[in-house]
Design an enzyme around this catalytic site. Structure first.
Site, short mmCIF file in Angstrom:
data_model
loop_
_atom_site.label_atom_id
_atom_site.label_comp_id
_atom_site.label_asym_id
_atom_site.label_seq_id
_atom_site.Cartn_x
_atom_site.Cartn_y
_atom_site.Cartn_z
N HIS A 3 -4.46 9.78 5.20
CA HIS A 3 -3.64 8.34 5.29
C HIS A 3 -4.48 7.38 5.72
O HIS A 3 -5.13 7.12 6.67
CB HIS A 3 -2.59 8.66 6.38
CG HIS A 3 -1.62 7.53 6.54
ND1 HIS A 3 -1.33 6.87 7.76
CD2 HIS A 3 -0.90 6.93 5.71
CE1 HIS A 3 -0.37 5.77 7.45
NE2 HIS A 3 -0.05 6.00 6.52
N HIS A 35 -3.29 -2.14 4.13
CA HIS A 35 -2.21 -1.96 4.40
C HIS A 35 -1.33 -3.08 4.53
O HIS A 35 -0.30 -3.13 4.16
CB HIS A 35 -2.06 -0.96 5.40
CG HIS A 35 -0.59 -0.37 5.99
ND1 HIS A 35 0.12 -1.16 6.96
CD2 HIS A 35 0.39 0.49 5.42
CE1 HIS A 35 1.40 -0.71 6.84
NE2 HIS A 35 1.34 0.42 6.04
#
Length: 270
Positions: free
Chosen positions: A22, A70
């Site tokens: 991730h 992100h």
């Protein structure tokens, strides 16, 4: 998984539990040195650890580059209020120089040719560019987004840019909600229709009080040739429990720990 090897998208081969790093891998030691998620160093660390899959996020800079990032701004990573869309690549390179280094999508695909990338299109403006960039790499890319419209735009752009086949894909929030509702109402035909154009279901185990990932959902997905990947799973006990449930992939901040869990179970992570 129940789907035949021929039916699976090449992104999902070979068949084994998958560890998806991730935003790359930032170990506690790396974090202490200032390495940030979604940086070049984080992707490189995941690759060095033996991870075959890296999950990341895509934004578009002011000068049109797709970067792995992100948030839509720099507040959390660099204590800078500017939006990614208002910053140029050279500025981001300077900001990230002491945080593991900036990595663009083009650089990621070129520098890590044996890594499979799981790309979440965060910004609407990035969708077309993401599709064009991944077109030559469609066999090792999965495109997703919280927005189904954004996800479909990126897939269409990949096709228009000459992709021999579309990238793999997993659903946005609306499709996932419809799927959970259809299962609750036992609308089998509707469930199959919603799964028909997907390669993976990438979901949280729970959404508030609602358990999303269940043995029944895994069974239905597998019957349709679709994998189930759960995010974001960082505790060993949770990893073990979900693998026992039959899920196919763990999206985790601790890919090093997940690899150890999978290998300890006598299987080989991919």
């Amino acid at each position: 998984m129940n789907a035949s090897a021929a039916a699976r998208h090449p992104y999902l081969s070979p068949d084994a539990p998958r560890v998806l790093a991730h935003r790359g891998l930032v170990t506690p030691d790396a974090a202490a040195l200032g390495v940030a998620e979604n940086s070049f160093a984080a992707v490189a660390e995941a690759h060095a650890a033996g991870v075959a899959y890296v999950e990341s996020d895509c934004h578009l800079t002011a000068d049109g580059a797709v970067v792995l990032f992100h948030d839509d701004d720099l507040r959390r990573v660099a204590d800078d209020p500017r939006a990614i869309a208002d910053v140029r690549v050279h500025e981001l390179e300077e900001i990230m120089s002491e945080r593991g280094g900036l990595i663009t999508l083009a650089q990621a695909l070129d520098a890590f040719p044996d890594v499979r990338f799981n790309l979440d299109v965060k910004a609407a403006a990035a969708a077309e560019s993401v599709g064009r960039l991944v077109a030559p790499h469609a066999e090792r890319v999965l495109v997703t987004s919280f927005s189904d419209a954004r996800r479909r735009e990126a897939l269409a752009a990949a096709r228009s840019a000459g992709a021999v086949r579309r990238p793999a894909t997993s659903p946005g929030i609306d499709t996932a909600k419809r799927l959970v509702a259809a299962r609750a109402l036992r609308r089998t035909t509707r469930v199959r229709a919603l799964l028909a154009d997907l390669d993976a279901l990438q979901l949280p185990e729970r959404r508030g009080p609602i358990r999303v990932v269940t043995r029944g959902l895994v069974r239905d997905a597998h019957a349709a040739g679709v994998e189930v990947h759960v995010w974001t799973v960082n505790a060993e006990d949770d990893m073990e429990r979900l693998l026992d449930l039959g899920v196919d992939g763990l999206v985790t901040d601790r890919a090093d720990v997940a690899l150890a869990v999978v290998n300890r179970r006598g299987t080989t992570a991919v």
